[in-house]
Design a protein around this motif. Structure first.
Motif, PDB file in Angstrom:
ATOM      1  N   ASP A  32       0.855  -1.152   0.133  1.00  0.00           N
ATOM      2  CA  ASP A  32      -0.100  -0.025  -0.063  1.00  0.00           C
ATOM      3  C   ASP A  32       0.807   1.261   0.023  1.00  0.00           C
ATOM      4  O   ASP A  32       0.627   2.428  -0.716  1.00  0.00           O
ATOM      5  CB  ASP A  32      -0.783   0.122   1.199  1.00  0.00           C
ATOM      6  CG  ASP A  32      -1.918  -1.072   1.219  1.00  0.00           C
ATOM      7  OD1 ASP A  32      -2.153  -1.405  -0.194  1.00  0.00           O
ATOM      8  OD2 ASP A  32      -2.210  -1.501   2.106  1.00  0.00           O
ATOM      9  N   ARG A  33       1.887   1.255   0.744  1.00  0.00           N
ATOM     10  CA  ARG A  33       2.860   2.419   0.731  1.00  0.00           C
ATOM     11  C   ARG A  33       3.486   2.677  -0.504  1.00  0.00           C
ATOM     12  O   ARG A  33       3.654   3.744  -1.054  1.00  0.00           O
ATOM     13  CB  ARG A  33       3.969   2.236   1.818  1.00  0.00           C
ATOM     14  CG  ARG A  33       3.830   2.215   3.270  1.00  0.00           C
ATOM     15  CD  ARG A  33       4.792   2.510   4.057  1.00  0.00           C
ATOM     16  NE  ARG A  33       6.035   1.875   3.745  1.00  0.00           N
ATOM     17  CZ  ARG A  33       6.408   0.639   3.940  1.00  0.00           C
ATOM     18  NH1 ARG A  33       5.710   0.013   5.268  1.00  0.00           N
ATOM     19  NH2 ARG A  33       7.449  -0.219   3.952  1.00  0.00           N
ATOM     20  N   SER A  34       3.917   1.648  -1.205  1.00  0.00           N
ATOM     21  CA  SER A  34       4.580   1.687  -2.447  1.00  0.00           C
ATOM     22  C   SER A  34       3.439   2.188  -3.509  1.00  0.00           C
ATOM     23  O   SER A  34       3.686   3.083  -4.351  1.00  0.00           O
ATOM     24  CB  SER A  34       5.022   0.342  -3.030  1.00  0.00           C
ATOM     25  OG  SER A  34       5.998  -0.087  -2.027  1.00  0.00           O
ATOM     26  N   ARG A  35       2.335   2.005  -3.454  1.00  0.00           N
ATOM     27  CA  ARG A  35       1.266   1.980  -4.449  1.00  0.00           C
ATOM     28  C   ARG A  35       0.844   3.670  -4.274  1.00  0.00           C
ATOM     29  O   ARG A  35       1.039   4.376  -5.110  1.00  0.00           O
ATOM     30  CB  ARG A  35      -0.067   1.279  -4.280  1.00  0.00           C
ATOM     31  CG  ARG A  35      -0.974   1.605  -5.330  1.00  0.00           C
ATOM     32  CD  ARG A  35      -2.398   0.890  -5.053  1.00  0.00           C
ATOM     33  NE  ARG A  35      -2.109  -0.714  -5.096  1.00  0.00           N
ATOM     34  CZ  ARG A  35      -2.152  -1.217  -4.397  1.00  0.00           C
ATOM     35  NH1 ARG A  35      -2.413  -1.179  -3.032  1.00  0.00           N
ATOM     36  NH2 ARG A  35      -1.774  -2.791  -4.720  1.00  0.00           N
ATOM     37  N   ALA A  60      -1.438  10.529   2.478  1.00  0.00           N
ATOM     38  CA  ALA A  60      -1.456  10.992   3.306  1.00  0.00           C
ATOM     39  C   ALA A  60      -1.888   9.850   4.506  1.00  0.00           C
ATOM     40  O   ALA A  60      -1.078   9.891   5.741  1.00  0.00           O
ATOM     41  CB  ALA A  60      -2.577  12.151   3.760  1.00  0.00           C
ATOM     42  N   VAL A  61      -2.415   9.181   4.234  1.00  0.00           N
ATOM     43  CA  VAL A  61      -2.600   7.741   5.082  1.00  0.00           C
ATOM     44  C   VAL A  61      -1.409   6.808   5.065  1.00  0.00           C
ATOM     45  O   VAL A  61      -1.073   6.121   6.124  1.00  0.00           O
ATOM     46  CB  VAL A  61      -3.859   6.938   4.731  1.00  0.00           C
ATOM     47  CG1 VAL A  61      -3.932   5.629   5.458  1.00  0.00           C
ATOM     48  CG2 VAL A  61      -5.075   7.651   5.001  1.00  0.00           C
ATOM     49  N   SER A  62      -0.894   6.642   3.939  1.00  0.00           N
ATOM     50  CA  SER A  62       0.552   5.683   3.769  1.00  0.00           C
ATOM     51  C   SER A  62       1.677   6.390   4.578  1.00  0.00           C
ATOM     52  O   SER A  62       2.588   5.675   4.845  1.00  0.00           O
ATOM     53  CB  SER A  62       0.561   5.350   2.424  1.00  0.00           C
ATOM     54  OG  SER A  62      -0.294   4.771   1.898  1.00  0.00           O
ATOM     55  N   ALA A  73       3.430  13.171   6.459  1.00  0.00           N
ATOM     56  CA  ALA A  73       1.978  13.398   6.011  1.00  0.00           C
ATOM     57  C   ALA A  73       1.699  15.160   6.078  1.00  0.00           C
ATOM     58  O   ALA A  73       1.379  15.707   5.268  1.00  0.00           O
ATOM     59  CB  ALA A  73       0.732  12.738   6.578  1.00  0.00           C
ATOM     60  N   VAL A  74       1.901  15.324   7.297  1.00  0.00           N
ATOM     61  CA  VAL A  74       2.184  16.864   7.675  1.00  0.00           C
ATOM     62  C   VAL A  74       3.004  17.674   6.798  1.00  0.00           C
ATOM     63  O   VAL A  74       2.789  18.833   6.215  1.00  0.00           O
ATOM     64  CB  VAL A  74       2.414  17.029   9.002  1.00  0.00           C
ATOM     65  CG1 VAL A  74       2.682  18.756   9.617  1.00  0.00           C
ATOM     66  CG2 VAL A  74       1.230  16.755   9.883  1.00  0.00           C
ATOM     67  N   LEU A  75       4.103  17.058   6.772  1.00  0.00           N
ATOM     68  CA  LEU A  75       5.259  17.821   5.751  1.00  0.00           C
ATOM     69  C   LEU A  75       4.895  17.959   4.320  1.00  0.00           C
ATOM     70  O   LEU A  75       4.937  18.854   3.674  1.00  0.00           O
ATOM     71  CB  LEU A  75       6.739  16.776   5.713  1.00  0.00           C
ATOM     72  CG  LEU A  75       7.622  17.529   4.895  1.00  0.00           C
ATOM     73  CD1 LEU A  75       8.316  18.806   5.648  1.00  0.00           C
ATOM     74  CD2 LEU A  75       8.925  16.490   4.877  1.00  0.00           C
ATOM     75  N   MET A  76       3.908  17.163   3.750  1.00  0.00           N
ATOM     76  CA  MET A  76       3.480  16.973   2.561  1.00  0.00           C
ATOM     77  C   MET A  76       2.164  17.930   2.316  1.00  0.00           C
ATOM     78  O   MET A  76       2.279  18.741   1.628  1.00  0.00           O
ATOM     79  CB  MET A  76       2.961  15.530   2.063  1.00  0.00           C
ATOM     80  CG  MET A  76       2.568  15.480   0.634  1.00  0.00           C
ATOM     81  SD  MET A  76       1.505  13.781   0.455  1.00  0.00           S
ATOM     82  CE  MET A  76       0.533  13.614   1.740  1.00  0.00           C
ATOM     83  N   MET A  77       1.287  18.034   3.333  1.00  0.00           N
ATOM     84  CA  MET A  77      -0.012  18.552   3.088  1.00  0.00           C
ATOM     85  C   MET A  77       0.209  19.969   3.677  1.00  0.00           C
ATOM     86  O   MET A  77      -0.165  20.863   2.965  1.00  0.00           O
ATOM     87  CB  MET A  77      -1.036  17.975   4.087  1.00  0.00           C
ATOM     88  CG  MET A  77      -1.480  16.751   3.448  1.00  0.00           C
ATOM     89  SD  MET A  77      -2.951  16.256   4.297  1.00  0.00           S
ATOM     90  CE  MET A  77      -2.318  15.897   6.124  1.00  0.00           C
TER      91      MET A  77
END
Length: 546
Positions: free
Chosen positions: A180-183, A272-274, A280-284
């Protein structure tokens, strides 16, 4: 002697990432401390820039809105230079970045210890910690460069390059099953790379256009943002309106994917979930802000006529995203996915304010970028601390947390109320400004967007009731009972306390940020030749305001 502060700002975390990788593999804790100290040093530089920033400079009539400028030869054959500068919009986003990254490193202090760090014999591979910290600092360096670059090609390079370390943070150090992470990581990368490919074509097209105009010299075009913006605002670019509209679409598509804007959003919930909560915070809260920032700096200023032409269409997509994200958040059973969908709704507000083409809307959008970063960081990280205790992201697996962990529940409530823009908390002012600024130009869009206020109250309060209210749950399995859950402790409080404090301070006194933002927004409105609509009171026979 002029000190190149902006170069120091982005180069410090880049060099820090190399320093972290040079720490012996057996000294994982040293690598973490080096990364944290480097991020604190970057924060100090950012704070110094804020102190030295002239808030009265950069409005209408200013010779140059950018401060701390640097300009050096880079690739003369292409007409591109190493040019940096900082305005009020860039400054507040720089401050958001340098404040959040040290907190994210502390929040994710043990993330790499439990993700991607086991060898075949079951022992720990401490090198994973080094890579995790170095990737975080690399993302920070590239984001900071994006906020200060004044050369279009230079911006594009870092706009794309930040995808690589973010990809490895999601796929290599995320939570959940490896497949799931890779996807999710591949989906994130492909979406954004495709957007970047379209933007590259637009960047090349803009270069060709400048080569044909007065900006060109010896047949070469120009990537100087300031020069191209001046030529665009005065109508000196040698291109038809159709060509400029196509170029606008190329830039806008890449930024809409990065932001993300509906319907280009589908990569965000999975990523965000993976990712880890800190990732996820760094990304969003940080990386995705580059997209909305670039809409203000590049789309509006490089293509003012095209921006006005497409503004109603983009505002419509933004309103759809606002309602769509809020409705889907209500139906989620995964707390992390719920928070991810709220961000889609909030990005809709930010983009709506930008393309309302009013000073209030753009000021509110810029302030919203900062406030969304703080509120999302608080809510996502607190939810991550909660999930780390229970081991489940399912909302149904919780209940009665406020009885056993009152500090955790209380801070979760404050962050949730900030997410629904409760008056007195930071996002309220920015959302209010966006709605007011939009209403003066697109009243129907503003009314439709305001419906999200009710929807957000539903998903936040219902989430809190299900997870924090009622009696503590007792589920089968070791440590499954909520009754045994610990409250927030030292390291977690170090992360949460500043975020809650910022939500309260900027909710009650946003003036310091608005004083920085207002002159830059005023200059942007002047550059694109746009004025705020004048309110008119309609009579009973001729309708309302226009």
């Amino acid at each position: 002697m002029n000190i190149p502060w902006l170069t120091i700002l982005w180069l410090l975390p880049a060099v820090g990432a190399l320093a972290v990788l040079s720490v012996p593999r057996t000294r994982a804790d040293v690598a973490k401390w080096v990364g944290l100290l480097v991020s604190i040093a970057v924060f100090a530089v950012g704070l110094g820039l804020a102190i030295g920033f002239d808030r009265d400079r950069g409005g209408v009539g200013a010779a140059d809105r950018y401060q701390f400028t640097e300009d050096h030869s880079w690739i003369p054959a292409l007409g591109t230079r190493y040019t940096l500068g900082l305005d009020g919009i860039g400054l507040v986003l720089v401050l958001l970045t340098v404040v959040l990254v040290p907190l994210l490193i502390v929040a994710g202090w043990r993330d790499a210890d439990h993700s991607g760090s086991l060898d075949h014999a079951g022992g720990r591979r401490q090198k994973g910690v080094h890579i995790y910290v170095a990737l975080t600092l690399s993302v920070e360096a590239m984001v900071l460069m994006s906020f200060v670059a004044l050369d279009i090609l230079l911006f594009y390079i870092f706009f794309e390059a930040m995808l690589i370390p973010m990809y490895f943070l999601i796929g290599g150090f995320g939570t959940g099953a490896g497949v799931d992470r890779s996807r999710a990581a591949v989906k994130f990368l492909l979406y954004n790379l495709f957007g970047g490919l379209i933007m590259l074509a637009a960047v090349i097209g803009l270069y060709v256009v400048t080569a044909r105009s007065d900006l060109g010299s010896d047949g070469n075009g120009s990537f100087d943002l300031r020069a191209v913006v001046e030529a665009a605002s005065s109508g000196q670019l040698d291109a038809g309106s159709g060509v400029l509209k196509l170029l606008f679409c190329g830039f806008m598509f890449a930024f809409a994917v990065k932001a993300p804007l509906w319907p280009f959003h589908s990569w965000l919930p999975d990523a965000a979930v993976s990712a880890t909560p800190a990732g996820a915070v760094l990304m969003m809260a940080v990386v995705d802000k580059v997209g909305t920032f670039a809409m203000l700096r590049y789309c509006l200023q490089l293509f003012p006529d095209a921006s006005r032409y497409f503004a109603p269409f983009i505002a419509t997509l933004a309103v759809i995203g606002i309602v769509y994200g809020a409705v889907l958040a209500i139906g989620q059973t995964d707390v992390m996915r719920l928070i991810a969908y709220t961000s889609i709704s909030h990005f809709g507000f930010i983009i709506l304010g930008i393309f309302a083409l009013t000073s209030q809307g753009q000021t509110g959008s810029t302030l919203y970028m900062v406030n969304h970063g703080i509120s999302t960081a608080a809510l996502f990280l607190i939810a991550g601390f909660l999930v780390s205790r229970r081991g489940s992201r399912l909302i149904a697996d919780y209940g009665g947390v406020q009885k056993v962990a009152p500090v955790l529940a209380g801070t979760f409530l404050i962050a949730g109320l900030a997410t629904l823009s409760l008056p007195g908390l930071a996002p309220f002012i920015s959302e209010f400004l966006v709605l007011i600024g939009t209403f003066t130009r697109y009243p129907v869009a503003a009314i439709a967007a305001a419906s999200a206020l009710v929807l957000s109250a539903i998903y936040v309060l219902w989430l809190y009731q299900r997870m924090m209210g009622g009696p503590p749950r007792h589920l089968e399995g070791p440590g499954a009972a909520t009754r045994s859950m610990r409250d927030l402790h030292g390291r977690e409080l170090v992360v949460v306390t500043p975020l809650i404090a910022l939500l309260l301070v900027f909710g009650l006194y946003p003036k310091p940020l608005l004083d920085i933002i207002d002159p830059a927004v005023t200059h942007t409105m002047s550059t694109i030749g746009q004025q705020d609509p004048q309110p008119t009171v309609g009579s009973g026979t001729d309708g309302g305001s226009k």
